[in-house]
Design a protein around this motif. Sequence first.
Motif, PDB file in Angstrom:
ATOM      1  N   ASN A  69     -50.888  18.094   0.712  1.00  0.00           N
ATOM      2  CA  ASN A  69     -50.932  17.417  -0.593  1.00  0.00           C
ATOM      3  C   ASN A  69     -49.658  16.626  -0.900  1.00  0.00           C
ATOM      4  N   PHE A  72     -52.036  11.310  -0.687  1.00  0.00           N
ATOM      5  CA  PHE A  72     -53.435  11.408  -1.113  1.00  0.00           C
ATOM      6  C   PHE A  72     -54.222  10.245  -0.500  1.00  0.00           C
ATOM      7  N   VAL A  73     -55.455  10.090  -0.962  1.00  0.00           N
ATOM      8  CA  VAL A  73     -56.363   9.147  -0.304  1.00  0.00           C
ATOM      9  C   VAL A  73     -55.815   7.716  -0.209  1.00  0.00           C
ATOM     10  N   PRO A  74     -55.242   7.145  -1.271  1.00  0.00           N
ATOM     11  CA  PRO A  74     -54.778   5.754  -1.126  1.00  0.00           C
ATOM     12  C   PRO A  74     -53.755   5.583  -0.006  1.00  0.00           C
ATOM     13  N   GLY A 112     -79.533  12.572   3.259  1.00  0.00           N
ATOM     14  CA  GLY A 112     -79.599  12.817   1.816  1.00  0.00           C
ATOM     15  C   GLY A 112     -78.291  12.593   1.091  1.00  0.00           C
ATOM     16  N   LEU A 114     -74.943  10.198   0.504  1.00  0.00           N
ATOM     17  CA  LEU A 114     -74.440   8.836   0.697  1.00  0.00           C
ATOM     18  C   LEU A 114     -72.919   8.744   0.628  1.00  0.00           C
ATOM     19  N   ILE A 117     -66.433   8.713   1.785  1.00  0.00           N
ATOM     20  CA  ILE A 117     -64.972   8.690   1.796  1.00  0.00           C
ATOM     21  C   ILE A 117     -64.397   9.796   2.683  1.00  0.00           C
ATOM     22  N   ASN A 120     -65.126   8.981   6.288  1.00  0.00           N
ATOM     23  CA  ASN A 120     -64.288   7.871   6.756  1.00  0.00           C
ATOM     24  C   ASN A 120     -62.835   8.305   6.994  1.00  0.00           C
ATOM     25  N   MET A 124     -61.032   7.914  10.563  1.00  0.00           N
ATOM     26  CA  MET A 124     -59.785   7.165  10.759  1.00  0.00           C
ATOM     27  C   MET A 124     -58.704   8.028  11.388  1.00  0.00           C
ATOM     28  N   ASP A 139     -76.141   9.283   5.209  1.00  0.00           N
ATOM     29  CA  ASP A 139     -77.577   9.579   5.120  1.00  0.00           C
ATOM     30  C   ASP A 139     -78.216   9.562   6.521  1.00  0.00           C
ATOM     31  N   LEU A 163     -72.080  17.121  -0.970  1.00  0.00           N
ATOM     32  CA  LEU A 163     -72.889  17.806  -1.974  1.00  0.00           C
ATOM     33  C   LEU A 163     -73.399  19.149  -1.464  1.00  0.00           C
ATOM     34  N   THR A 164     -73.427  20.098  -2.350  1.00  0.00           N
ATOM     35  CA  THR A 164     -73.971  21.406  -1.983  1.00  0.00           C
ATOM     36  C   THR A 164     -75.448  21.284  -1.658  1.00  0.00           C
ATOM     37  N   PRO A 192     -67.931  21.048  -0.186  1.00  0.00           N
ATOM     38  CA  PRO A 192     -68.555  22.339  -0.487  1.00  0.00           C
ATOM     39  C   PRO A 192     -68.637  23.275   0.713  1.00  0.00           C
ATOM     40  N   THR A 194     -67.731  25.757   3.779  1.00  0.00           N
ATOM     41  CA  THR A 194     -66.739  26.806   4.022  1.00  0.00           C
ATOM     42  C   THR A 194     -66.889  27.351   5.443  1.00  0.00           C
TER      43      THR A 194
END
Lengths: 221, 332
Positions: A69, A72-74, A112, A114, A117, A120, A124, A139, A163-164, A192, A194
Amino acid sequence: MEEILERLAHCVEFGKINLASPYPPDMRGQDGADELTKKALEMGVPPTEVLNKGLVIGMGKVGVKFRENKVFVPQVLMSAKAMSFGMAHLKPFFNDGSVVRKGKIIIGTVEGDLHDIGKNLVSMMVEGSGWEVIDLGTDVKAEKFVESVKANPGAVVCLSALLTTTMVNMEKIGKAVKEAVPGTIVAIGGAPVTKDFSNKIGMDIYSADPQGLIDILGKLN
Amino acid sequence: MTKKVVFQNLCKGITSPERTIFRPILMHFIARYAGGNYAKFASDHRFLVEANLRALDDFDIDMVGLISDPYRETSAFGARIEFIPEGVPRCLDLVIKNEDDIRNLKRPDVYKCERTLDRILGAELLAKRTHDNVPVIGWIEGPLAEACDLAGIEQFMMMLMMDPGTANLLLDKCMLTAKDFAKAQVEAGCDVIGMGDAICSQIDPVTYDVFVKERHREIISFIHACGAKVKMHICGDITHLLPSLKDLGIDILDIDWQIDPRHAYEVMGPDVIRCGNIDPRFVMDKSPEEIYSTCKLLCDNEKGRKFILSAGCEIIVTTPHENLMAMRKASL
């Protein structure tokens, strides 16, 4: 020679793409990964060293900082962009076989889902660690993964889900891949997901972050 | 005492010794529970209201809400949206492809765009059907999330780094529409406006402070001036952002399961209502007894503090009904 590779690693670590790039502000007006990779090759540095002692070192530092941490993403996206500009100069050497990748992964966000990030970022960073990445997008159905594994024997399959509700599709896809091409290693990850879930559905690799996956992939070789 | 009065009391710092307010984020779960699907829930305010009222009756939730998906405002800005029967609506195209698109982006009339109007009508209907007895939570997309919805996450994240001036222009336009949409929902009957800015958990504190913080502050002040409270929702771990969030005037802060509620209390202070933070996977997977005891412990730990029991994020569609009931029971 060592100096230019260190500078190249520094550019990747801090996301300095090229001379024109205004980011990061404290490196404004300096060469970026684009120019330094080109210069290193022109100086006669072997392409393998440009990759492994320059680009990969820089991206590895980013991976560790992301896990801790500290970035971060940017910042990771900027580093990946810098990496990609450097890699473009190495493409001919990959094509003629003078630079050999560590291996190959096939990655996609499961059917299911989409979100791309996370997928990707992993793509990368794994590419930045010296692996070839085949990105099937989002998907992605089991059939497409199976088709790609058949076309790329030995590739590690990496499944992503945010997504769970969609992570349950990882089991179906993972099983389909393993049935079609026994022995295929399947890795899973995503917000989500583990370790328990990975074990429960019989997958081979789970990682909470991209660098963790890179570390595990490194041990496969 | 009505649920609205209980909430108003909580805002004033009067906590009930008998019950902790229970407000899980309910979307796909209640769509299916009410006999429909996600597409219907996201596209028809009448069904969204019915689903909320079913949850109010059957799970005794303490607040109802209009949250459905991230693409109401995106649609108003011109994106095409596809409704998926059993999935979150999909945004089919990026409205922003270049700098000119940002300069030319028009401020939408939230009353004239189908998807924003649908939510405004939902606010009116929910307020009417609950007879002013239950707090109604409206919903807007935060400026960073909206900018990412319009331009793409990667593209906009890189724009923040490479072209801050243009990024600020888009963020300003998103902020303006967030305010328009919030005002319309407050005027339609919402007591609280939820602001979802999920992507903020993925940026560092400096980037948040430079690009987002003051816009959040402005939206929050604006909603307060309109007469409503503000519920901030940022998915994921925002421990690193808590110091930046503490002085924004947030009334309710959703805390996801990765965040230590005690730490959030220490940073945010006693005036902010924290809402959370059971892992939604735990609520889905564990037995009602386990869920009850975990939620009970959390509620007991928060006694006397401003706290709302919820899962860290949306209740998962396949969660057994009795598990949600166990959460409710634990909060009584």
